[in-house]
Motif scaffolding. Structure first.
Motif, PDB file in Angstrom:
ATOM      1  N   UNK A 192       0.924  -1.162  -0.075  1.00  0.00           N
ATOM      2  CA  UNK A 192       0.007  -0.091  -0.102  1.00  0.00           C
ATOM      3  C   UNK A 192       0.909   1.241   0.165  1.00  0.00           C
ATOM      4  N   UNK A 193       1.468   1.425  -1.015  1.00  0.00           N
ATOM      5  CA  UNK A 193       2.497   2.728  -1.225  1.00  0.00           C
ATOM      6  C   UNK A 193       1.625   3.761  -0.874  1.00  0.00           C
ATOM      7  N   UNK A 194       0.428   4.064  -1.148  1.00  0.00           N
ATOM      8  CA  UNK A 194      -0.274   5.252  -0.957  1.00  0.00           C
ATOM      9  C   UNK A 194      -1.093   4.966   0.535  1.00  0.00           C
ATOM     10  N   UNK A 195      -0.778   5.784   1.809  1.00  0.00           N
ATOM     11  CA  UNK A 195      -1.269   5.257   3.088  1.00  0.00           C
ATOM     12  C   UNK A 195      -2.912   5.618   2.802  1.00  0.00           C
ATOM     13  N   UNK A 196      -3.418   4.811   3.725  1.00  0.00           N
ATOM     14  CA  UNK A 196      -4.833   4.972   3.909  1.00  0.00           C
ATOM     15  C   UNK A 196      -5.150   6.487   4.709  1.00  0.00           C
ATOM     16  N   UNK A 197      -6.245   7.098   4.433  1.00  0.00           N
ATOM     17  CA  UNK A 197      -6.362   8.337   5.164  1.00  0.00           C
ATOM     18  C   UNK A 197      -6.762   7.955   6.633  1.00  0.00           C
ATOM     19  N   UNK A 198      -7.098   6.880   7.078  1.00  0.00           N
ATOM     20  CA  UNK A 198      -7.207   6.279   8.516  1.00  0.00           C
ATOM     21  C   UNK A 198      -7.534   4.996   8.418  1.00  0.00           C
ATOM     22  N   UNK A 199      -7.447   4.402   9.606  1.00  0.00           N
ATOM     23  CA  UNK A 199      -7.390   2.953   9.899  1.00  0.00           C
ATOM     24  C   UNK A 199      -8.434   2.588  10.657  1.00  0.00           C
ATOM     25  N   UNK A 200      -9.685   3.424  10.449  1.00  0.00           N
ATOM     26  CA  UNK A 200     -10.977   3.029  11.264  1.00  0.00           C
ATOM     27  C   UNK A 200     -12.089   3.657  10.422  1.00  0.00           C
ATOM     28  N   UNK A 201     -13.339   3.253  10.655  1.00  0.00           N
ATOM     29  CA  UNK A 201     -14.363   4.167  10.268  1.00  0.00           C
ATOM     30  C   UNK A 201     -15.556   3.501  10.928  1.00  0.00           C
ATOM     31  N   UNK A 202     -16.249   4.536  11.653  1.00  0.00           N
ATOM     32  CA  UNK A 202     -17.169   3.712  12.556  1.00  0.00           C
ATOM     33  C   UNK A 202     -16.978   2.841  13.530  1.00  0.00           C
ATOM     34  N   UNK A 203     -17.443   1.749  13.606  1.00  0.00           N
ATOM     35  CA  UNK A 203     -17.008   0.625  14.485  1.00  0.00           C
ATOM     36  C   UNK A 203     -15.964  -0.304  13.960  1.00  0.00           C
ATOM     37  N   UNK A 204     -15.586   0.046  12.701  1.00  0.00           N
ATOM     38  CA  UNK A 204     -14.582  -1.098  12.133  1.00  0.00           C
ATOM     39  C   UNK A 204     -13.026  -0.371  12.232  1.00  0.00           C
ATOM     40  N   UNK A 205     -12.484  -1.333  12.566  1.00  0.00           N
ATOM     41  CA  UNK A 205     -10.999  -1.223  12.487  1.00  0.00           C
ATOM     42  C   UNK A 205     -10.037  -2.021  11.430  1.00  0.00           C
ATOM     43  N   UNK A 206      -9.219  -1.621  10.485  1.00  0.00           N
ATOM     44  CA  UNK A 206      -8.495  -2.123   9.705  1.00  0.00           C
ATOM     45  C   UNK A 206      -7.148  -2.762  10.475  1.00  0.00           C
ATOM     46  N   UNK A 207      -6.605  -3.729  10.008  1.00  0.00           N
ATOM     47  CA  UNK A 207      -5.321  -4.327  10.864  1.00  0.00           C
ATOM     48  C   UNK A 207      -4.713  -5.114  10.022  1.00  0.00           C
ATOM     49  N   UNK A 208      -3.212  -5.000  10.196  1.00  0.00           N
ATOM     50  CA  UNK A 208      -2.171  -5.868   9.326  1.00  0.00           C
ATOM     51  C   UNK A 208      -2.582  -5.459   7.990  1.00  0.00           C
ATOM     52  N   UNK A 209      -2.307  -6.169   6.969  1.00  0.00           N
ATOM     53  CA  UNK A 209      -2.404  -6.424   5.631  1.00  0.00           C
ATOM     54  C   UNK A 209      -3.449  -5.371   5.069  1.00  0.00           C
ATOM     55  N   UNK A 210      -4.573  -5.501   5.751  1.00  0.00           N
ATOM     56  CA  UNK A 210      -5.652  -4.766   5.307  1.00  0.00           C
ATOM     57  C   UNK A 210      -5.379  -3.291   5.345  1.00  0.00           C
ATOM     58  N   UNK A 211      -4.738  -3.126   6.432  1.00  0.00           N
ATOM     59  CA  UNK A 211      -4.273  -1.632   6.754  1.00  0.00           C
ATOM     60  C   UNK A 211      -3.076  -0.961   6.125  1.00  0.00           C
TER      61      UNK A 211
END
Length: 376
Positions: free
Chosen positions: A261-280
């Motif tokens: 993921x060369x372009x970082x995500x704007x956040x690792x969460x939204x609402x009740x969901x948190x992204x973790x590991x390779x998904x993030x």
């Protein structure tokens, strides 16, 4: 009791489930595969991840699986060392060295510590609503206070939360991984860098060696016999590389294109969901930090999840750090892709000179990553 759903039964998902359970959460892990047989061969658990696993009471059990002794580092194609260090030097600097073990061993260890009934194998997750926490699974719908999306590099949850993000990009490199009996061969932990290619050898417990190779090729390539392909690419490199490849079983080689993921995500969460590991924060494997950063994620998330602003705090804690690690790993990837003979010679000369000027260069360049400590 707060209820969490973890999507994905890999290392990140299992660590998150264990960390949350130890903080009083009721947890269900949904894994679409019918078993926890992990894809892959070996992995690195470095000092930073060992400290995170200590929080969960499993660090020492992982350390017991280490077979790493003596020196290790980076070599030329003819076997000459360019830069190296020792296990003892790393342990003195960080309080830990690094454990190299099979992915299956770590998965089994983490799964064995979960409460009975935690794992829901053979059950896919179709969607998750960040506003309500409703999760649609193959076994029906459930609602959670927290949804942890640890569903890998091509995460469907990641895409649903951030549909405009470009997602993981091909690094230009494919990799091969395999486990081979050492049969008495001397196998110091090392990476050998050639022209656009890398070959790594890592001693494991039970008389095994974890081997991996990379080459700079277009995505999607396949060979009829990947072991023969490795012998074609690396069969004239220094010992013990050819003998290890000759000892490999036919069909035992796993080939995987490398993405990040060369372009970082704007956040690792939204609402009740948190992204973790390779998904993030999927990353290339050149720093050996993929699993380590997922383990860090899990411990930090569990530490913060009970707070009203817990997921925002999780993003604040993890996004800057993992962005730095992704970029650093991609930088090493670019250096290994050099094919021009003059550029390769200059790279080797710079590494050798740097090692003479600073004998601890291999460690000092990783200080920011390896000196991390979990939240108190």
């Amino acid at each position: 009791m707060s209820h969490a759903v973890v999507i994905g039964g890999g290392i990140g998902g299992l660590t998150a489930a264990l960390a949350l359970q130890q903080r009083g959460w009721e947890v269900a892990v949904y894994e679409r595969a019918p078993s926890l047989d992990p894809i892959g061969s070996g992995l690195t658990v470095a000092a930073n991840a060992l400290k995170a696993l200590d929080v969960l009471g499993v660090g020492d059990a992982v350390r017991e699986l280490s077979a790493l002794k003596g020196e290790g580092g980076i070599r030329r194609q003819d076997g000459r060392w360019l830069i190296r260090t020792t296990e003892e030097t790393a342990a003195a600097r960080y309080g830990d060295s690094v454990v190299l073990l099979t992915r299956a061993a770590l998965v089994d260890l983490l799964a064995s510590r979960l409460a009975p009934g935690t794992l829901r194998l053979g059950t896919a997750v179709h969607s998750a609503d960040p506003d309500t926490g409703r999760v649609a699974t193959g076994a029906g719908e459930v609602t959670a206070d927290l949804v942890v999306a640890a569903d890998g590099i091509h995460s469907a949850i990641h895409h649903s939360l951030f549909p405009d993000h470009p997602g993981p990009l091909y690094s230009g490199v494919t990799s091969w991984r395999l486990l081979v009996p050492r049969d008495g061969l001397s196998c110091p932990a090392s990476e050998t860098w050639g022209r656009g290619r890398v070959f790594g050898v890592v001693p494991l417990a039970d008389g095994l060696a974890y081997c991996y190779g990379t080459d700079t090729v277009p995505a999607g390539g396949r060979a009829d016999d990947e072991r023969s392909e490795l012998l074609r690419l690396f069969g004239d490199w220094h010992d013990p590389i050819p003998r290890l490849l000759e000892a490999a079983e036919a069909g035992s080689v796993l080939r995987t294109d490398l993405y990040s993921l060369a372009t970082p995500l704007p956040a690792f969460h939204r609402g009740r969901i948190a992204l973790l590991g390779d998904a993030a924060h999927a990353m290339t494997p050149y720093l050996g930090q993929g699993a380590c950063q997922a383990i860090e994620d899990a411990v930090v998330l569990a530490h913060l999840a009970d707070r009203p602003d817990g997921l925002a705090a999780y993003t604040a804690a993890r996004l800057p750090r993992t962005t730095t690690v992704v970029k650093a790993s991609d930088s090493v990837c670019r250096i290994t892709k050099l094919r021009n003979p003059l550029a390769v010679r200059l790279r080797e000369a710079a590494m050798a000179l740097g090692g003479r000027i600073n004998p601890d260069l291999m460690l000092t360049t990783a200080d920011e990553i390896l000196s991390w400590r979990p939240p108190a």
